[in-house]
Design a protein around this motif. Sequence first.
Motif, PDB file in Angstrom:
ATOM      1  N   THR A 125     -76.332  47.556  46.186  1.00 28.83           N
ATOM      2  CA  THR A 125     -76.974  48.150  45.355  1.00 28.83           C
ATOM      3  C   THR A 125     -75.932  48.609  44.122  1.00 28.83           C
ATOM      4  OG1 THR A 125     -78.908  48.912  46.473  1.00 28.83           O
ATOM      5  CG2 THR A 125     -78.588  49.997  44.401  1.00 28.83           C
ATOM      6  N   LEU A 126     -74.774  49.028  44.638  1.00 30.91           N
ATOM      7  CA  LEU A 126     -73.785  49.662  43.572  1.00 30.91           C
ATOM      8  C   LEU A 126     -73.362  48.601  42.754  1.00 30.91           C
ATOM      9  CD1 LEU A 126     -71.507  51.996  43.105  1.00 30.91           C
ATOM     10  CD2 LEU A 126     -70.135  50.925  44.836  1.00 30.91           C
ATOM     11  N   PHE A 127     -73.065  47.544  43.309  1.00 33.48           N
ATOM     12  CA  PHE A 127     -72.350  46.416  42.586  1.00 33.48           C
ATOM     13  C   PHE A 127     -73.745  45.684  41.636  1.00 33.48           C
ATOM     14  CE2 PHE A 127     -69.070  46.927  45.535  1.00 33.48           C
ATOM     15  CZ  PHE A 127     -67.946  46.940  44.502  1.00 33.48           C
ATOM     16  N   ALA A 128     -74.648  45.383  42.188  1.00 30.23           N
ATOM     17  CA  ALA A 128     -76.062  44.868  41.664  1.00 30.23           C
ATOM     18  C   ALA A 128     -76.273  45.681  40.346  1.00 30.23           C
ATOM     19  CB  ALA A 128     -76.996  44.597  42.687  1.00 30.23           C
ATOM     20  N   ARG A 129     -76.438  46.811  40.708  1.00 34.68           N
ATOM     21  CA  ARG A 129     -76.715  47.820  39.409  1.00 34.68           C
ATOM     22  C   ARG A 129     -75.735  47.904  38.251  1.00 34.68           C
ATOM     23  NH1 ARG A 129     -81.587  48.660  38.028  1.00 34.68           N
ATOM     24  NH2 ARG A 129     -81.086  50.526  36.969  1.00 34.68           N
ATOM     25  N   ARG A 130     -74.491  47.759  38.680  1.00 38.52           N
ATOM     26  CA  ARG A 130     -73.375  47.726  37.731  1.00 38.52           C
ATOM     27  C   ARG A 130     -73.336  46.503  36.962  1.00 38.52           C
ATOM     28  NH1 ARG A 130     -70.028  47.091  34.254  1.00 38.52           N
ATOM     29  NH2 ARG A 130     -67.980  47.656  34.331  1.00 38.52           N
ATOM     30  N   LEU A 131     -73.725  45.286  37.593  1.00 38.34           N
ATOM     31  CA  LEU A 131     -73.963  44.092  36.723  1.00 38.34           C
ATOM     32  C   LEU A 131     -75.338  44.207  35.919  1.00 38.34           C
ATOM     33  CD1 LEU A 131     -73.264  41.518  39.542  1.00 38.34           C
ATOM     34  CD2 LEU A 131     -71.812  42.208  37.561  1.00 38.34           C
ATOM     35  N   LEU A 132     -76.241  45.035  36.191  1.00 40.02           N
ATOM     36  CA  LEU A 132     -77.708  45.032  35.605  1.00 40.02           C
ATOM     37  C   LEU A 132     -77.579  45.982  34.553  1.00 40.02           C
ATOM     38  CD1 LEU A 132     -80.131  44.656  38.512  1.00 40.02           C
ATOM     39  CD2 LEU A 132     -79.384  43.024  36.801  1.00 40.02           C
ATOM     40  N   VAL A 133     -76.984  47.172  34.592  1.00 39.57           N
ATOM     41  CA  VAL A 133     -77.136  48.389  33.695  1.00 39.57           C
ATOM     42  C   VAL A 133     -75.945  48.535  32.965  1.00 39.57           C
ATOM     43  CG1 VAL A 133     -79.192  49.189  34.802  1.00 39.57           C
ATOM     44  CG2 VAL A 133     -76.721  50.107  35.482  1.00 39.57           C
ATOM     45  N   GLY A 134     -74.447  48.020  33.598  1.00 40.47           N
ATOM     46  CA  GLY A 134     -73.461  48.124  32.907  1.00 40.47           C
ATOM     47  C   GLY A 134     -72.796  49.319  33.397  1.00 40.47           C
ATOM     48  N   HIS A 135     -73.047  50.204  34.084  1.00 37.86           N
ATOM     49  CA  HIS A 135     -72.156  51.282  34.763  1.00 37.86           C
ATOM     50  C   HIS A 135     -72.542  51.533  36.230  1.00 37.86           C
ATOM     51  CE1 HIS A 135     -76.256  53.078  33.500  1.00 37.86           C
ATOM     52  NE2 HIS A 135     -76.072  53.800  34.656  1.00 37.86           N
ATOM     53  N   TRP A 136     -71.857  52.393  36.816  1.00 36.51           N
ATOM     54  CA  TRP A 136     -71.962  52.719  38.501  1.00 36.51           C
ATOM     55  C   TRP A 136     -72.806  53.974  38.604  1.00 36.51           C
ATOM     56  CZ3 TRP A 136     -69.114  49.038  40.903  1.00 36.51           C
ATOM     57  CH2 TRP A 136     -67.955  48.397  40.051  1.00 36.51           C
ATOM     58  N   ASP A 137     -74.071  53.596  38.963  1.00 36.06           N
ATOM     59  CA  ASP A 137     -75.094  54.574  39.267  1.00 36.06           C
ATOM     60  C   ASP A 137     -75.297  55.290  40.641  1.00 36.06           C
ATOM     61  OD1 ASP A 137     -77.730  55.970  39.305  1.00 36.06           O
ATOM     62  OD2 ASP A 137     -78.143  54.749  37.405  1.00 36.06           O
ATOM     63  N   ALA A 138     -74.865  56.484  40.738  1.00 36.54           N
ATOM     64  CA  ALA A 138     -74.881  57.040  42.094  1.00 36.54           C
ATOM     65  C   ALA A 138     -76.233  57.333  42.323  1.00 36.54           C
ATOM     66  CB  ALA A 138     -74.128  58.624  41.646  1.00 36.54           C
ATOM     67  N   LEU A 139     -77.350  57.653  41.679  1.00 31.07           N
ATOM     68  CA  LEU A 139     -78.706  57.731  42.156  1.00 31.07           C
ATOM     69  C   LEU A 139     -79.330  56.409  42.634  1.00 31.07           C
ATOM     70  CD1 LEU A 139     -80.161  60.028  39.445  1.00 31.07           C
ATOM     71  CD2 LEU A 139     -78.832  60.797  41.355  1.00 31.07           C
ATOM     72  N   ASP A 140     -78.838  55.592  41.895  1.00 32.05           N
ATOM     73  CA  ASP A 140     -79.363  54.246  42.431  1.00 32.05           C
ATOM     74  C   ASP A 140     -78.775  53.709  43.996  1.00 32.05           C
ATOM     75  OD1 ASP A 140     -81.042  53.624  40.462  1.00 32.05           O
ATOM     76  OD2 ASP A 140     -79.803  52.596  39.278  1.00 32.05           O
ATOM     77  N   VAL A 141     -77.428  54.088  44.113  1.00 33.10           N
ATOM     78  CA  VAL A 141     -76.896  53.875  45.349  1.00 33.10           C
ATOM     79  C   VAL A 141     -77.472  54.540  46.429  1.00 33.10           C
ATOM     80  CG1 VAL A 141     -74.581  54.161  46.563  1.00 33.10           C
ATOM     81  CG2 VAL A 141     -74.557  53.161  44.131  1.00 33.10           C
TER      82      VAL A 141
END
Length: 483
Positions: A286-302
């Motif tokens: 989730t950490l890397f997938a969301r980084r690719l999708l939204v452009g930043h590292w998202d703690a809540l998504d992780v």
Amino acid sequence: MKPTWETSVTDSINTIYLLFSAYLVFVMQLGFAMLCAGSVRAKNATNIMLTNVVDAVVGSLSFYLFGFGFAFGSSSSSTSLTHHIINNNNNPFIGTHSFALSDIPNNTYDYSFFLYQWAFAIAVAGIASGSVAERTHFAAYLLFSFFLTGLVYPVVAHWVWSVPGWLSPHYSGRPVLFGSGAIDFAGSGAVHLVGGIAGLWGSIMEGPRVGWFDAFGKAVPMRGHNATLVVLGTFLLWFGWFGFNPGSFDKILVGYPGSTGQGNWTAVGRTAVTTTLAGSTAGLVTLFARRLLVGHWDALDVCNGVLGGFVAITSGCSVVEPWAAILCGFIAACVLISLNMLALKLKFDDPLEAAQLHGGCGAWGLIFTGLFANEEFVVQAFDADQTVGARPFGLLRGGGWGLIGAQVVELVAIVVWVSVTMGPLFYGLSKLGLLRISIDDEVAGLDVSSHGGYAYETQTVRSDQNYPRFYADYVRLKEESTS
């Protein structure tokens, strides 16, 4: 006959193990409270924390009065449970005895088992609370929390975990579904899918929060107000999951016939490892997938990704190898991300992603178990104290179609049962105007409109002196606006 010293020690250790596991699972309620509080806006923090308290106190009474009996009530406690099963004196759909713990302790269950199962029941209500957060009448929440923990969840628990249940994998002298029964060891289906589908119907009936979509139908981000609480809640849930999954063995001092030095005590450790690996893998993906999708590292998504991995592995945690748990977590992350994207397209609003996380990942967990369950581990988990022949195991491990078929049947049965019970309840409350709060109350926030004031004093420090600080201020301003 007086029990031997060895029997007394064994029973005492097993009871201590189950009670400690119950305490760990109860800690998850604190985790839910912190996760929910951090995931909603500050103006609804008191409300969401109170709903988590209500889950515990209402769930205690409803599960004591009705839930435990519906889940595990057998026809009598005077003789062995196997005797009742052979003589067909038990209902495979719903329990019919032990209401208000009327015959507890008996030959099968005691008070420690009740406490452990109660901790599971209130977790189901906590899952559903996230889906309807920030817009639900508190009285309506009291009603559906009681109904969910007192009837809806216990019936599913009876199907899967009570020995006479029609989905149960325990042989005990009777035929089981497809020669296998459904393996839902700690409740990807019985707990998480039930809570997820209940939340799904609640969120559908209520509709999205005010402001979730703009005039053009585009989603407007409504991020939670406190990432610290979300991370704290995630770690508390992680800690509690070590009671949720390994604790579901119920007894730790059970040896495995034909093995040297192996028993539940070895399987408990493996179960804790598979749980950790699945959650960790899902969080990393989730950490890397969301980084690719939204452009930043998202703690809540992780954090949600980690929980999605835990939810998925909960069904098969005791019957798969560690490498399979990594695969489970990887796909669970993909399922969660995909369902969140689909929810946006469908304009579905679930503030905590509970329907996607617990419903979607719970469903994947059931299918995963049917594909990857290890034959030896299945026998150890469900037939350790019996002599049985070969039984179905994971389809991709060469175990045939019996187990995967039973898993699919459980998935469909849960979706149908929760839909026909919780769906009409939410629909009726909605039609009566008892489900969703007014737009004015929602915009002001549930804390001030329903609970007497905000959770944080800093919220009352505003340049606008007309901003309501307490419930009386809110009522006065509301009356002035209508006069």
